[in-house]
Write a protein that holds these residues in place. Structure first.
Motif, PDB file in Angstrom:
ATOM      1  N   LEU A 193       0.683  -2.897   5.929  1.00 12.40           N
ATOM      2  CA  LEU A 193       1.577  -4.007   6.211  1.00 12.40           C
ATOM      3  C   LEU A 193       1.200  -4.657   7.532  1.00 12.40           C
ATOM      4  O   LEU A 193       0.551  -4.047   8.395  1.00 12.40           O
ATOM      5  N   THR A 194       1.615  -5.920   7.684  1.00  9.02           N
ATOM      6  CA  THR A 194       1.346  -6.607   8.943  1.00  9.02           C
ATOM      7  C   THR A 194       2.104  -5.972  10.100  1.00  9.02           C
ATOM      8  O   THR A 194       1.706  -6.134  11.259  1.00  9.02           O
ATOM      9  N   SER A 195       3.177  -5.256   9.814  1.00  5.95           N
ATOM     10  CA  SER A 195       3.929  -4.574  10.864  1.00  5.95           C
ATOM     11  C   SER A 195       3.259  -3.275  11.308  1.00  5.95           C
ATOM     12  O   SER A 195       3.730  -2.637  12.250  1.00  5.95           O
ATOM     13  N   GLY A 196       2.180  -2.851  10.632  1.00  5.00           N
ATOM     14  CA  GLY A 196       1.420  -1.689  11.058  1.00  5.00           C
ATOM     15  C   GLY A 196       1.515  -0.484  10.149  1.00  5.00           C
ATOM     16  O   GLY A 196       0.657   0.399  10.213  1.00  5.00           O
ATOM     17  N   GLU A 197       2.542  -0.384   9.299  1.00  4.19           N
ATOM     18  CA  GLU A 197       2.646   0.767   8.406  1.00  4.19           C
ATOM     19  C   GLU A 197       1.538   0.715   7.360  1.00  4.19           C
ATOM     20  O   GLU A 197       1.223  -0.342   6.818  1.00  4.19           O
ATOM     21  N   GLU A 198       0.959   1.873   7.087  1.00  4.05           N
ATOM     22  CA  GLU A 198      -0.094   1.948   6.084  1.00  4.05           C
ATOM     23  C   GLU A 198      -0.110   3.336   5.466  1.00  4.05           C
ATOM     24  O   GLU A 198       0.389   4.305   6.040  1.00  4.05           O
ATOM     25  N   GLY A 199      -0.670   3.427   4.271  1.00  6.20           N
ATOM     26  CA  GLY A 199      -0.772   4.705   3.580  1.00  6.20           C
ATOM     27  C   GLY A 199      -0.807   4.515   2.077  1.00  6.20           C
ATOM     28  O   GLY A 199      -0.863   3.390   1.557  1.00  6.20           O
ATOM     29  N   TYR A 200      -0.770   5.640   1.372  1.00  7.34           N
ATOM     30  CA  TYR A 200      -0.771   5.638  -0.082  1.00  7.34           C
ATOM     31  C   TYR A 200       0.658   5.485  -0.606  1.00  7.34           C
ATOM     32  O   TYR A 200       1.568   6.166  -0.132  1.00  7.34           O
ATOM     33  N   VAL A 201       0.845   4.618  -1.584  1.00  8.70           N
ATOM     34  CA  VAL A 201       2.151   4.442  -2.209  1.00  8.70           C
ATOM     35  C   VAL A 201       2.406   5.634  -3.125  1.00  8.70           C
ATOM     36  O   VAL A 201       1.693   5.828  -4.118  1.00  8.70           O
ATOM     37  N   VAL A 211       5.739   5.681   1.137  1.00  5.33           N
ATOM     38  CA  VAL A 211       4.328   5.578   1.488  1.00  5.33           C
ATOM     39  C   VAL A 211       3.947   6.817   2.290  1.00  5.33           C
ATOM     40  O   VAL A 211       4.640   7.183   3.243  1.00  5.33           O
ATOM     41  N   ARG A 212       2.874   7.473   1.906  1.00  6.84           N
ATOM     42  CA  ARG A 212       2.366   8.649   2.618  1.00  6.84           C
ATOM     43  C   ARG A 212       1.131   8.247   3.415  1.00  6.84           C
ATOM     44  O   ARG A 212       0.120   7.832   2.852  1.00  6.84           O
ATOM     45  N   ASN A 213       1.227   8.354   4.745  1.00  8.24           N
ATOM     46  CA  ASN A 213       0.097   7.958   5.574  1.00  8.24           C
ATOM     47  C   ASN A 213      -0.919   9.094   5.668  1.00  8.24           C
ATOM     48  O   ASN A 213      -0.713  10.184   5.130  1.00  8.24           O
ATOM     49  N   LEU A 214      -2.014   8.847   6.370  1.00  4.89           N
ATOM     50  CA  LEU A 214      -3.101   9.815   6.413  1.00  4.89           C
ATOM     51  C   LEU A 214      -2.746  11.081   7.168  1.00  4.89           C
ATOM     52  O   LEU A 214      -3.406  12.107   7.006  1.00  4.89           O
ATOM     53  N   SER A 215      -1.711  11.028   8.012  1.00  3.39           N
ATOM     54  CA  SER A 215      -1.244  12.240   8.697  1.00  3.39           C
ATOM     55  C   SER A 215      -0.259  13.030   7.849  1.00  3.39           C
ATOM     56  O   SER A 215       0.371  13.957   8.344  1.00  3.39           O
ATOM     57  N   ASN A 216      -0.110  12.651   6.582  1.00  2.00           N
ATOM     58  CA  ASN A 216       0.724  13.350   5.602  1.00  2.00           C
ATOM     59  C   ASN A 216       2.215  13.223   5.902  1.00  2.00           C
ATOM     60  O   ASN A 216       3.006  14.085   5.517  1.00  2.00           O
ATOM     61  N   ASN A 217       2.609  12.156   6.578  1.00  2.00           N
ATOM     62  CA  ASN A 217       4.017  11.849   6.791  1.00  2.00           C
ATOM     63  C   ASN A 217       4.447  10.742   5.839  1.00  2.00           C
ATOM     64  O   ASN A 217       3.628   9.902   5.432  1.00  2.00           O
ATOM     65  N   LEU A 218       5.721  10.745   5.486  1.00  2.00           N
ATOM     66  CA  LEU A 218       6.253   9.756   4.559  1.00  2.00           C
ATOM     67  C   LEU A 218       6.902   8.612   5.326  1.00  2.00           C
ATOM     68  O   LEU A 218       7.681   8.823   6.256  1.00  2.00           O
ATOM     69  N   VAL A 219       6.573   7.400   4.926  1.00  2.00           N
ATOM     70  CA  VAL A 219       7.167   6.193   5.492  1.00  2.00           C
ATOM     71  C   VAL A 219       8.020   5.554   4.399  1.00  2.00           C
ATOM     72  O   VAL A 219       7.524   5.257   3.314  1.00  2.00           O
ATOM     73  N   ILE A 220       9.317   5.356   4.690  1.00  2.22           N
ATOM     74  CA  ILE A 220      10.245   4.792   3.716  1.00  2.22           C
ATOM     75  C   ILE A 220      10.410   3.306   4.021  1.00  2.22           C
ATOM     76  O   ILE A 220      10.848   2.935   5.111  1.00  2.22           O
ATOM     77  N   ILE A 221      10.065   2.453   3.053  1.00  6.84           N
ATOM     78  CA  ILE A 221      10.117   1.006   3.228  1.00  6.84           C
ATOM     79  C   ILE A 221      11.050   0.421   2.170  1.00  6.84           C
ATOM     80  O   ILE A 221      10.820   0.634   0.973  1.00  6.84           O
ATOM     81  N   GLU A 304     -12.964   5.128  -2.074  1.00  4.71           N
ATOM     82  CA  GLU A 304     -11.624   4.615  -1.784  1.00  4.71           C
ATOM     83  C   GLU A 304     -11.383   4.669  -0.279  1.00  4.71           C
ATOM     84  O   GLU A 304     -12.224   5.157   0.465  1.00  4.71           O
ATOM     85  N   PHE A 305     -10.253   4.146   0.172  1.00  2.70           N
ATOM     86  CA  PHE A 305     -10.053   3.827   1.579  1.00  2.70           C
ATOM     87  C   PHE A 305     -10.275   5.026   2.489  1.00  2.70           C
ATOM     88  O   PHE A 305     -10.976   4.936   3.503  1.00  2.70           O
ATOM     89  N   SER A 306      -9.688   6.161   2.198  1.00  5.40           N
ATOM     90  CA  SER A 306      -9.752   7.300   3.110  1.00  5.40           C
ATOM     91  C   SER A 306     -11.137   7.931   3.176  1.00  5.40           C
ATOM     92  O   SER A 306     -11.423   8.700   4.093  1.00  5.40           O
ATOM     93  N   ASP A 307     -12.036   7.600   2.237  1.00  3.04           N
ATOM     94  CA  ASP A 307     -13.384   8.157   2.270  1.00  3.04           C
ATOM     95  C   ASP A 307     -14.231   7.570   3.391  1.00  3.04           C
ATOM     96  O   ASP A 307     -15.273   8.135   3.745  1.00  3.04           O
ATOM     97  N   GLN A 308     -13.802   6.430   3.952  1.00  6.71           N
ATOM     98  CA  GLN A 308     -14.642   5.759   4.940  1.00  6.71           C
ATOM     99  C   GLN A 308     -14.846   6.606   6.193  1.00  6.71           C
ATOM    100  O   GLN A 308     -15.904   6.550   6.825  1.00  6.71           O
TER     101      GLN A 308
END
Length: 380
Positions: A193-201, A211-221, A304-308
């Motif tokens: 998102l433009t607000s900075g949140e990112e991760g797998y839906v 949304v689960r980010n790469l640090s394995n935390n859940l972001v509720i949007i 996919e994205f996290s492989d980079q």
């Protein structure tokens, strides 16, 4: 009762009830057998169907036997009709529960197969389950003789009041349906998102998206916010993507040789490292005459994205080792620093002392002087 109960009536009713129980046991064993065979197939839909029918079908057979047994007894028309309606309503409820489990399971299976992840959009699953259960309850009430037209009217008026009170909740609900229907975001996609949140839906439910980010935390949007904001979906139109790695070599390097060595390293990383794209066409593009080196960009492919992160890590290590082996230099920017000291008895100047630095050179004055900076200013 229309007449007195006799032994024959009890025997017929008992046989009917026992037949229903036996049929329930036989059907349960049959469901167990079908479940073992369904688990061996590739399609997950048969497992869902058998699992939903495993508990409801035997009970339906028992209720059917009880209804046959009731019809064999000499009951009055009013009592017989009431008992028959009740048992029929129970059968409808059992069938509704089975249908709801089957349909919801199939919807979840289809969503999971399309997204490639175990979790799915639970909003569609919940809506499907509620619709099927509502229809079954209305049919059961109609079977019991309850007029459903006034009930539906009352629910409509009450639903309007509830809709006014739950505007935000309904907005999130319809936003979630819109997101999934438009296929802009699907469970399993990697978004930012433009607000900075990112991760797998992980899931899109009736109120929010998880949304689960790469640090394995859940972001509720909230779904409403997700539908309004600008975002980048790194999984659409496909999961494979290209990444850029910046590098540079000295001016005395043979650029043709540098390009061949770099392409060879790219091919090895794409073939050996998990997450690479073996059929990716390696690309090297020189683009800038910098202060101390010639800069270029290397284009890599990732699954996919996290492989980079893994691909960049391994590519930089291998490229650095290969350049050292081939004698290709990667120069660092240099800075020459001269020190001058002004004052009585002090020498007019000190010899320049070269240092390795990152940016432009500076002139430092001590003993009452000032500090000046400028590229290549080494005369003082």
């Amino acid at each position: 009762m229309t007449r007195d109960l006799v032994l024959h009536d009890w025997m017929v009713a008992g046989i009917a009830l026992a037949s229903g129980c036996v049929a329930g046991l036989v059907l349960r064993a049959l469901m167990e057998w079908l479940g073992k065979h369904a688990s061996r197939t590739k399609w997950s839909g048969d497992d869902i169907i058998v699992d939903a029918l495993r508990t409801t079908v035997p009970w339906a057979a028992v209720v059917a036997g009880a209804e046959v047994a009731t019809s064999a007894l000499p009951l009055t028309a009013r009592i017989g009709g009431l008992v028959g309606q009740s048992l029929t309503a129970v059968l409808i409820v059992i069938a509704t529960l089975s249908a709801a489990r089957v349909v919801a399971g199939l919807v979840q299976s289809v969503a999971a197969s399309r997204t490639g992840v175990a979790a799915s959009a639970s909003i569609f699953v919940n809506i499907t389950r509620v619709v099927v259960l509502s229809m079954g309850v209305l049919v059961a009430l109609e079977t019991l003789g309850v007029a459903i037209a006034p009930l539906v009217t009352a629910l409509g008026v009450g639903g309007l009041a509830v809709a006014l009170a739950l505007q935000d909740t309904l907005a999130n609900l319809f936003a979630g349906v819109h997101i999934l229907a438009s296929k802009t975001v699907q469970p399993g996609d990697y978004i930012r998102l433009t607000s900075g949140e990112e991760g797998y839906v992980v899931d899109i439910n009736w109120r929010n998206s998880v949304v689960r980010n790469l640090s394995n935390n859940l972001v509720i949007i909230p779904n409403g916010r997700l539908a309004r904001t600008n975002m980048t979906n790194y999984s659409q139109p496909e999961q494979k993507l290209s990444i850029l790695v910046q590098a540079g070599v000295g001016y005395d390097s043979d650029l043709e040789h540098v390009e061949r060595v770099t392409l060879d390293v790219v091919d090895s990383v794409m073939a050996d490292v998990s997450g690479g794209v073996p059929d990716h066409e390696a690309v090297v593009r020189f683009h800038t005459f910098a202060d101390s080196r010639i800069n270029f960009t290397v284009i890599l492919g990732v699954g996919e994205f996290s492989d980079q992160y893994r691909i960049k890590h391994e590519f930089i290590k291998r490229l650095h080792q290969r350049y050292r082996t081939e004698g290709i230099s990667i120069p660092a920017p240099t800075r020459t620093v001269s020190l001058q000291q002004d004052g009585p008895g002090a020498p007019s100047s000190l010899p320049p002392v070269p240092h390795q630095w990152e940016e432009s050179s500076e002139v430092l004055r001590t003993g009452g002087g000032s500090r000046r900076g400028g590229r290549g200013d080494t005369s003082r």
